[in-house]
Design a protein around this motif. Structure first.
Motif, PDB file in Angstrom:
ATOM      1  N   VAL A  62       0.840  -1.202   0.000  1.00 41.91           N
ATOM      2  CA  VAL A  62       0.000   0.000   0.000  1.00 41.91           C
ATOM      3  C   VAL A  62       0.871   1.246   0.000  1.00 41.91           C
ATOM      4  O   VAL A  62       0.566   2.251  -0.658  1.00 41.91           O
ATOM      5  N   PRO A  66       0.933   1.614  -4.584  1.00 44.74           N
ATOM      6  CA  PRO A  66      -0.526   1.725  -4.522  1.00 44.74           C
ATOM      7  C   PRO A  66      -1.203   1.458  -5.860  1.00 44.74           C
ATOM      8  O   PRO A  66      -2.347   1.041  -5.915  1.00 44.74           O
ATOM      9  N   TYR A  69      -2.860  -2.007  -6.427  1.00 42.51           N
ATOM     10  CA  TYR A  69      -4.234  -2.205  -5.973  1.00 42.51           C
ATOM     11  C   TYR A  69      -5.224  -1.613  -6.966  1.00 42.51           C
ATOM     12  O   TYR A  69      -6.305  -2.147  -7.190  1.00 42.51           O
ATOM     13  N   ILE A  85      -8.577  -2.719  -0.927  1.00 47.62           N
ATOM     14  CA  ILE A  85      -7.773  -2.794   0.302  1.00 47.62           C
ATOM     15  C   ILE A  85      -8.649  -3.182   1.483  1.00 47.62           C
ATOM     16  O   ILE A  85      -8.262  -3.991   2.328  1.00 47.62           O
TER      17      ILE A  85
END
Length: 357
Positions: A62, A66, A69, A85
């Protein structure tokens, strides 16, 4: 067009920049790994350390990637990577819950095994019988008013076997043990209540260690008639059976059970007959006899709902099962210890778990 991994902002919390969030997730990852390392140094649990590393890797992803994701969220047609997430976080949370439940169950089993092991060591009666022996295992929880009468009525011999009563006081907080100590019986005490199934396992261990030829189980409340022990034991003594179950529905049921309870017993009996290809009529009766040499073949784990487990385990291990008519009386004193809530659920769970394992 800018790359996906660099152009998608990390910030999902108002007032925090991408850099601040990166540092936040990095810090959480470091703390998680340190926690896992400390737990491993303390317990050497690979599971705990592995979970900590997995969570830390998720946090680092994360923080520094990022866009990954975002790409996965796009493939799954999710509106945002933040929703993805959240899904991952919920999955991880569920895994942790299952792990904690597993740990609690493991700890409970360890405590139960230790409790029963220490209790078995209390059995110090002379066991050098020249004749064949019949051990009568009687689980007792707060049965000071009735256990004496049950023991007093037991004969010295049944079908040529010397009778040795074994009373397992299951964490009683009354005078159950003192009342039983007045008679010629092996009397042991669980320091912690283990349930009827746990008390039976303790009694079985004592009987096996003393080389019992036949083991009978009966209640401490006076519901099981001592004068019918001869017929209960006869099929094993005559080598016609290895497991004999008393049936109130082939005999008489004077226990005062409600229509609902009688219907439930018949329903679960029908289910066992279908699943295990048995032909019984009373699956919850605790008045039974078992060939002592076959006890070690049975895998017994249930602490509360042991009756169906014993039947199915006996069937799975090839014991010859016979049912004989018996009479069940009302309790002589006190109140039933069977749970009013969850009894049907517990029986159903025990039946299916024992059947599939």
């Amino acid at each position: 067009m800018p790359s996906t991994s660099s152009s998608i902002p990390l910030a999902v919390l108002p007032g925090l920049s991408n850099e601040a969030l990166t540092l936040l997730f990095l810090g959480l990852a470091v703390v998680t790994v340190l926690w896992g390392f400390e737990r491993y140094r303390t317990t050497f649990s690979r599971m705990e350390f592995g979970l900590a590393v997995a969570v830390a890797l998720g946090l680092l992803t994360v923080a520094f990637a990022p866009g990954l994701y975002g790409s996965i969220a796009g493939l799954l047609n999710l509106e945002s990577r933040f929703l993805l997430i959240q899904i991952f976080a919920n999955i991880a949370f569920l895994v942790l819950i299952f792990y904690l439940v597993s740990q609690l169950n493991t700890s409970k089993r360890v405590v139960s095994d230790l409790t029963r092991s220490l209790t078995v060591q209390q059995a110090t009666a002379d066991a050098d019988y020249e004749d064949r022996t019949l051990y009568v295992v009687i689980p007792a929880y707060n049965e000071a008013d009735t256990i004496g009468d049950v023991l007093a009525d037991l004969p010295e011999r049944i079908q040529g076997h010397v009778v040795q009563p074994v009373v397992v006081s299951d964490g009683s907080d009354d005078a159950t043990r003192r009342a039983a100590d007045r008679y010629d019986a092996i009397v042991v005490e669980h320091p912690i209540n283990q349930g009827q199934g746990g008390a039976l396992k303790t009694g079985f261990d004592i009987a096996r260690q003393h080389g019992a030829d036949i083991v009978v189980t009966m209640d401490a409340d006076g519901q099981h008639p001592v004068d019918q022990l001869d017929e209960l034991v006869r099929p094993i003594a005559d080598d016609e059976a290895d497991y004999v179950l008393g049936s109130r529905y082939r005999g008489e049921d004077n226990s005062g059970n409600s229509i609902t309870r009688r219907g439930g017993i018949r329903t679960f009996t029908w289910l066992i007959n279908r699943l295990a290809k048995t032909d019984i009529t009373d699956c919850t009766n605790g008045f039974r006899a078992i060939r002592g040499s076959r006890l070690e073949e049975l895998t017994l784990t249930e602490e509360r709902f042991s009756a169906p487990e014993l039947i199915i385990e006996s069937r799975k291990n090839g014991l010859r099962i016979v049912e004989v008519p018996v009479t069940i009386h009302e309790r002589e004193a006190g109140e039933t210890k069977k749970p009013k809530l969850g009894y049907a659920v517990g029986l159903a769970r025990t039946i299916f778990v024992t059947w599939i394992r």
